[in-house]
Design a protein around this motif. Structure first.
Motif, PDB file in Angstrom:
ATOM      1  N   LYS A   1       0.602  -5.951  -5.556  1.00 45.12           N
ATOM      2  CA  LYS A   1       1.720  -6.318  -6.430  1.00 45.12           C
ATOM      3  C   LYS A   1       3.039  -6.327  -5.668  1.00 45.12           C
ATOM      4  O   LYS A   1       3.895  -7.176  -5.912  1.00 45.12           O
ATOM      5  N   ILE A   2       3.224  -5.404  -4.734  1.00 49.11           N
ATOM      6  CA  ILE A   2       4.438  -5.401  -3.909  1.00 49.11           C
ATOM      7  C   ILE A   2       4.467  -6.655  -3.050  1.00 49.11           C
ATOM      8  O   ILE A   2       5.509  -7.322  -2.935  1.00 49.11           O
ATOM      9  N   ASP A   3       3.345  -7.001  -2.428  1.00 53.92           N
ATOM     10  CA  ASP A   3       3.282  -8.227  -1.616  1.00 53.92           C
ATOM     11  C   ASP A   3       3.543  -9.463  -2.473  1.00 53.92           C
ATOM     12  O   ASP A   3       4.238 -10.388  -2.052  1.00 53.92           O
ATOM     13  N   GLU A   4       2.991  -9.478  -3.666  1.00 60.36           N
ATOM     14  CA  GLU A   4       3.174 -10.614  -4.566  1.00 60.36           C
ATOM     15  C   GLU A   4       4.639 -10.737  -4.982  1.00 60.36           C
ATOM     16  O   GLU A   4       5.188 -11.839  -5.028  1.00 60.36           O
ATOM     17  N   HIS A   5       5.272  -9.619  -5.262  1.00 61.14           N
ATOM     18  CA  HIS A   5       6.672  -9.622  -5.693  1.00 61.14           C
ATOM     19  C   HIS A   5       7.612 -10.030  -4.559  1.00 61.14           C
ATOM     20  O   HIS A   5       8.597 -10.717  -4.791  1.00 61.14           O
TER      21      HIS A   5
ATOM     22  N   SER B   1       5.714 -12.476   0.290  1.00 64.16           N
ATOM     23  CA  SER B   1       5.248 -12.510   1.671  1.00 64.16           C
ATOM     24  C   SER B   1       3.908 -13.236   1.767  1.00 64.16           C
ATOM     25  O   SER B   1       3.068 -13.147   0.871  1.00 64.16           O
ATOM     26  N   THR B   2       3.709 -13.974   2.842  1.00 63.43           N
ATOM     27  CA  THR B   2       2.434 -14.667   3.046  1.00 63.43           C
ATOM     28  C   THR B   2       1.395 -13.730   3.652  1.00 63.43           C
ATOM     29  O   THR B   2       0.207 -14.027   3.611  1.00 63.43           O
ATOM     30  N   LYS B   3       1.844 -12.629   4.225  1.00 63.01           N
ATOM     31  CA  LYS B   3       0.927 -11.646   4.801  1.00 63.01           C
ATOM     32  C   LYS B   3       0.803 -10.456   3.863  1.00 63.01           C
ATOM     33  O   LYS B   3       1.766 -10.043   3.229  1.00 63.01           O
ATOM     34  N   SER B   4      -0.371  -9.889   3.806  1.00 58.61           N
ATOM     35  CA  SER B   4      -0.639  -8.768   2.896  1.00 58.61           C
ATOM     36  C   SER B   4      -0.425  -7.435   3.598  1.00 58.61           C
ATOM     37  O   SER B   4      -1.334  -6.597   3.685  1.00 58.61           O
ATOM     38  N   ILE B   5       0.784  -7.210   4.060  1.00 54.60           N
ATOM     39  CA  ILE B   5       1.094  -5.997   4.811  1.00 54.60           C
ATOM     40  C   ILE B   5       1.014  -4.767   3.917  1.00 54.60           C
ATOM     41  O   ILE B   5       0.374  -3.768   4.269  1.00 54.60           O
ATOM     42  N   TYR B   6       1.655  -4.823   2.759  1.00 54.90           N
ATOM     43  CA  TYR B   6       1.662  -3.654   1.877  1.00 54.90           C
ATOM     44  C   TYR B   6       0.278  -3.378   1.309  1.00 54.90           C
ATOM     45  O   TYR B   6      -0.090  -2.222   1.105  1.00 54.90           O
ATOM     46  N   THR B   7      -0.487  -4.417   1.041  1.00 56.65           N
ATOM     47  CA  THR B   7      -1.850  -4.215   0.558  1.00 56.65           C
ATOM     48  C   THR B   7      -2.667  -3.460   1.596  1.00 56.65           C
ATOM     49  O   THR B   7      -3.381  -2.506   1.268  1.00 56.65           O
ATOM     50  N   ALA B   8      -2.558  -3.862   2.842  1.00 59.24           N
ATOM     51  CA  ALA B   8      -3.308  -3.205   3.916  1.00 59.24           C
ATOM     52  C   ALA B   8      -2.823  -1.772   4.135  1.00 59.24           C
ATOM     53  O   ALA B   8      -3.639  -0.846   4.258  1.00 59.24           O
ATOM     54  N   MET B   9      -1.506  -1.588   4.167  1.00 63.91           N
ATOM     55  CA  MET B   9      -0.965  -0.252   4.430  1.00 63.91           C
ATOM     56  C   MET B   9      -1.298   0.713   3.291  1.00 63.91           C
ATOM     57  O   MET B   9      -1.737   1.834   3.536  1.00 63.91           O
ATOM     58  N   LEU B  10      -1.088   0.276   2.062  1.00 62.09           N
ATOM     59  CA  LEU B  10      -1.360   1.175   0.939  1.00 62.09           C
ATOM     60  C   LEU B  10      -2.862   1.354   0.720  1.00 62.09           C
ATOM     61  O   LEU B  10      -3.307   2.413   0.280  1.00 62.09           O
ATOM     62  N   GLY B  11      -3.662   0.342   1.032  1.00 65.19           N
ATOM     63  CA  GLY B  11      -5.110   0.504   0.970  1.00 65.19           C
ATOM     64  C   GLY B  11      -5.592   1.551   1.956  1.00 65.19           C
ATOM     65  O   GLY B  11      -6.429   2.399   1.629  1.00 65.19           O
ATOM     66  N   LEU B  12      -5.055   1.517   3.163  1.00 65.95           N
ATOM     67  CA  LEU B  12      -5.392   2.524   4.175  1.00 65.95           C
ATOM     68  C   LEU B  12      -4.919   3.910   3.757  1.00 65.95           C
ATOM     69  O   LEU B  12      -5.636   4.900   3.929  1.00 65.95           O
TER      70      LEU B  12
END
Length: 74
Positions: A39-43, A46-57
């Motif tokens: 949701k942060i990446d979507e908001h 960004s074309t890259k899913s940086i927050y998804t990867a970082m928060l997933g980790l």
């Protein structure tokens, strides 16, 4: 006359429930963190899913910590 079979089965069911609960807790923790990152990446647009990867980790690390803590607790 003691029935030892039922005691073993009860313990197996108890362990199964305990470890299944731990697995669902891990899935929920990782899922929530990854969803928030998505949701942060979507908001941010960004074309890259940086927050998804970082928060997933981060969710994986936190869930592993919770599992280790619950397994070592007496």
């Amino acid at each position: 006359m003691a029935n030892f079979g039922n005691n073993d089965e009860g313990k197996q069911v108890s362990n199964f429930a305990k470890y299944t609960g731990i697995a669902f807790q891990m899935l929920a923790t990782i899922g929530v963190f990854a969803f928030v990152g998505y949701k942060i990446d979507e908001h941010s647009g960004s074309t890259k899913s940086i927050y998804t990867a970082m928060l997933g980790l981060l969710g994986v690390i936190i869930s592993l910590y919770m599992v280790i803590r619950s397994l070592t607790k007496k």
